[in-house]
Design a protein around this motif. Sequence first.
Motif, PDB file in Angstrom:
ATOM      1  N   VAL A 230      -1.711  -7.259 -15.251  1.00  0.00           N
ATOM      2  CA  VAL A 230      -1.646  -7.294 -16.300  1.00  0.00           C
ATOM      3  C   VAL A 230      -1.574  -5.940 -17.038  1.00  0.00           C
ATOM      4  O   VAL A 230      -0.677  -5.825 -17.987  1.00  0.00           O
ATOM      5  CB  VAL A 230      -2.789  -8.343 -17.032  1.00  0.00           C
ATOM      6  N   GLY A 231      -2.322  -4.987 -16.501  1.00  0.00           N
ATOM      7  CA  GLY A 231      -2.407  -3.865 -17.008  1.00  0.00           C
ATOM      8  C   GLY A 231      -0.977  -3.049 -16.701  1.00  0.00           C
ATOM      9  O   GLY A 231      -0.488  -2.104 -17.375  1.00  0.00           O
ATOM     10  N   LEU A 232      -0.377  -3.454 -15.665  1.00  0.00           N
ATOM     11  CA  LEU A 232       1.226  -3.186 -15.326  1.00  0.00           C
ATOM     12  C   LEU A 232       2.282  -3.758 -16.311  1.00  0.00           C
ATOM     13  O   LEU A 232       3.352  -3.454 -16.229  1.00  0.00           O
ATOM     14  CB  LEU A 232       1.529  -3.430 -13.915  1.00  0.00           C
ATOM     15  N   GLY A 233       1.968  -4.721 -17.143  1.00  0.00           N
ATOM     16  CA  GLY A 233       2.559  -5.665 -18.148  1.00  0.00           C
ATOM     17  C   GLY A 233       3.175  -6.864 -17.492  1.00  0.00           C
ATOM     18  O   GLY A 233       3.745  -7.507 -18.257  1.00  0.00           O
ATOM     19  N   HIS A 234       2.628  -7.396 -16.369  1.00  0.00           N
ATOM     20  CA  HIS A 234       2.981  -8.503 -15.793  1.00  0.00           C
ATOM     21  C   HIS A 234       2.282  -9.896 -16.704  1.00  0.00           C
ATOM     22  O   HIS A 234       1.116  -9.469 -17.005  1.00  0.00           O
ATOM     23  CB  HIS A 234       2.603  -8.818 -14.272  1.00  0.00           C
ATOM     24  N   ARG A 235       3.039 -10.734 -16.965  1.00  0.00           N
ATOM     25  CA  ARG A 235       2.371 -11.863 -17.413  1.00  0.00           C
ATOM     26  C   ARG A 235       2.717 -13.225 -16.800  1.00  0.00           C
ATOM     27  O   ARG A 235       1.827 -13.971 -16.535  1.00  0.00           O
ATOM     28  CB  ARG A 235       3.107 -12.297 -18.916  1.00  0.00           C
ATOM     29  N   THR A 295       6.956 -12.607 -11.959  1.00  0.00           N
ATOM     30  CA  THR A 295       7.030 -11.172 -11.555  1.00  0.00           C
ATOM     31  C   THR A 295       6.132 -10.577 -10.802  1.00  0.00           C
ATOM     32  O   THR A 295       6.217  -9.613 -10.269  1.00  0.00           O
ATOM     33  CB  THR A 295       7.213 -10.385 -12.900  1.00  0.00           C
ATOM     34  N   ALA A 296       4.797 -11.383 -10.357  1.00  0.00           N
ATOM     35  CA  ALA A 296       3.839 -10.964  -9.603  1.00  0.00           C
ATOM     36  C   ALA A 296       3.099 -12.272  -8.867  1.00  0.00           C
ATOM     37  O   ALA A 296       3.152 -13.145  -9.669  1.00  0.00           O
ATOM     38  CB  ALA A 296       2.952 -10.065 -10.309  1.00  0.00           C
ATOM     39  N   PRO A 320       8.366  -3.365  -4.980  1.00  0.00           N
ATOM     40  CA  PRO A 320       7.814  -3.956  -6.189  1.00  0.00           C
ATOM     41  C   PRO A 320       8.855  -4.167  -7.301  1.00  0.00           C
ATOM     42  O   PRO A 320       8.338  -4.406  -8.277  1.00  0.00           O
ATOM     43  CB  PRO A 320       6.672  -3.034  -6.345  1.00  0.00           C
ATOM     44  N   GLU A 321      10.068  -3.581  -7.201  1.00  0.00           N
ATOM     45  CA  GLU A 321      10.870  -3.321  -8.431  1.00  0.00           C
ATOM     46  C   GLU A 321      11.003  -4.810  -9.167  1.00  0.00           C
ATOM     47  O   GLU A 321      11.229  -4.705 -10.311  1.00  0.00           O
ATOM     48  CB  GLU A 321      12.289  -2.768  -7.976  1.00  0.00           C
ATOM     49  N   GLU A 322      11.241  -5.811  -8.372  1.00  0.00           N
ATOM     50  CA  GLU A 322      11.589  -7.028  -8.911  1.00  0.00           C
ATOM     51  C   GLU A 322      10.125  -7.998  -8.691  1.00  0.00           C
ATOM     52  O   GLU A 322      10.144  -8.932  -9.529  1.00  0.00           O
ATOM     53  CB  GLU A 322      12.776  -7.455  -8.278  1.00  0.00           C
ATOM     54  N   LEU A 323       9.282  -7.609  -7.826  1.00  0.00           N
ATOM     55  CA  LEU A 323       8.254  -8.715  -7.500  1.00  0.00           C
ATOM     56  C   LEU A 323       7.064  -7.632  -7.092  1.00  0.00           C
ATOM     57  O   LEU A 323       7.113  -7.096  -6.057  1.00  0.00           O
ATOM     58  CB  LEU A 323       8.446  -9.609  -6.660  1.00  0.00           C
ATOM     59  N   ALA A 324       5.910  -7.811  -7.692  1.00  0.00           N
ATOM     60  CA  ALA A 324       4.859  -7.340  -7.355  1.00  0.00           C
ATOM     61  C   ALA A 324       3.848  -8.253  -6.482  1.00  0.00           C
ATOM     62  O   ALA A 324       3.798  -9.495  -6.747  1.00  0.00           O
ATOM     63  CB  ALA A 324       3.747  -6.764  -8.455  1.00  0.00           C
ATOM     64  N   VAL A 325       3.486  -7.796  -5.282  1.00  0.00           N
ATOM     65  CA  VAL A 325       2.732  -8.568  -4.459  1.00  0.00           C
ATOM     66  C   VAL A 325       1.229  -8.035  -4.149  1.00  0.00           C
ATOM     67  O   VAL A 325       1.101  -6.964  -4.111  1.00  0.00           O
ATOM     68  CB  VAL A 325       3.512  -8.640  -2.984  1.00  0.00           C
ATOM     69  N   SER A 386       3.367  -1.502  -7.485  1.00  0.00           N
ATOM     70  CA  SER A 386       3.218  -0.109  -8.076  1.00  0.00           C
ATOM     71  C   SER A 386       4.300   0.009  -9.213  1.00  0.00           C
ATOM     72  O   SER A 386       4.420   1.046  -9.852  1.00  0.00           O
ATOM     73  CB  SER A 386       3.548   1.099  -7.043  1.00  0.00           C
ATOM     74  N   ALA A 387       4.785  -1.195  -9.590  1.00  0.00           N
ATOM     75  CA  ALA A 387       5.718  -1.460 -10.641  1.00  0.00           C
ATOM     76  C   ALA A 387       5.644  -2.391 -11.397  1.00  0.00           C
ATOM     77  O   ALA A 387       5.053  -3.615 -10.951  1.00  0.00           O
ATOM     78  CB  ALA A 387       7.100  -1.231 -10.118  1.00  0.00           C
ATOM     79  N   GLY A 388       5.879  -2.434 -12.752  1.00  0.00           N
ATOM     80  CA  GLY A 388       5.593  -3.522 -13.706  1.00  0.00           C
ATOM     81  C   GLY A 388       6.822  -4.247 -13.636  1.00  0.00           C
ATOM     82  O   GLY A 388       7.753  -4.092 -12.946  1.00  0.00           O
TER      83      GLY A 388
END
Length: 402
Positions: A230-235, A295-296, A320-325, A386-388
């Motif tokens: 969430v801190g990276l902007g993922h919802r 997105t994550a 992580p550009e399109e999906l954070a794992v 490492s990316a939102g």
Amino acid sequence: MRFNGGMSSDASASSDETIDHASEPDAVSPDDGTSGQMVENLDSTAEELADSGQQRGTLRDVADSLGISSTVALRALRGAEEVKPQMVTRVHEAAERLHFPLEELSEEEDHRGVVAVLVNTMRNTWISDLVRAIRIELSATGRTAVVVPTRRRMPEYPVAADTDAIESLVQLGVDGFLMISDLADMDSVLTAIADRPLVGIGCSKEFVGRFDTVRIDDEVGQGLLVDHLVGLGHREIAHIGGVGAAVARERADAFRAAMERHGLGEHARVEPGDFTEQVGQTAGSMLLRGSKVPTAVTCANDVTAVGLLSAAREAGISVPEELAVAGYGNTSLASSGISQTTSVDPNSDRLGALAAQFLVERVSGLDTPARDVAVAPSIVVRRSSSAGPRPESTKRKRISVD
């Protein structure tokens, strides 16, 4: 980056489960004026033990408070000649301050017994981390451990535990049992164990009060993952897990609770999956090829996360550009140069050491109600998260297969 919040041939083959007796000159000869920091660390460790209701420190606690390895701490307590007197004094003082059970300390050549470590599988690398910590702690009391896979592999017993093997261990006279994660058919397991002491490690809350348990605080662990994302902007965050064991369901529930805490309960999607790579890949494919792609994604363990990474690669989705794992367990799978997966570190050293101490106390005659300790994990952030999320205008359109 880290943020706080014998019986089987497989058992003895791994060299990382042995105690390293190599010399450690810096740890053995601390003459660099760091005694003040050591005292501060010791006081902090004592406070943490008191806050968690633990009356005794483990060998690992003694070592960590002084910034040395458990091996050096044990050699100092045993009065090894290569350990300088100053270190011997400090280790003994730390042991007394933390109420380490010195009365249980054995000589190196003293052999008191064998403890059986019961596991479902040998494929999870998290087990080797725990077994190493268990063996180091047990060695202080002259005991050793054998690892015993318990899942039956015959068609007529698809999810049953091998109680014949457990009964044989009882007949051979093992001191007691340590159980890593939940085993299948626990009622039969407890019957086979009979009157031998049992301590559960990383098991579910279902067993609290039935026997001593040393668990991972999954509410904290899942909370750390969701906070990070969430801190990276993922919802739009999903979770793969929730089936196959009570622990999986508890982690899924903890994920939902963490999302609710951020006001994202309606976005919390749980895709059914267990702790295996194959199911993780299948569940990942379901998530990534649907009409609404997250997105994550957090996973029940690191093995599941590897399956998700495979699914992302097959779908042409970059991490992580399109999906954070994110995974769970901080095993060698997560830290490998190929996956570089963010993961929750369950503090395996602490889990294994504390469980071993609990068992030794039961073997020595401790007769108290069953104890339960939830060990707080931490998060290790790596490249996979490492990316939102990308802005909507730059996201590729997905083709729905519904």
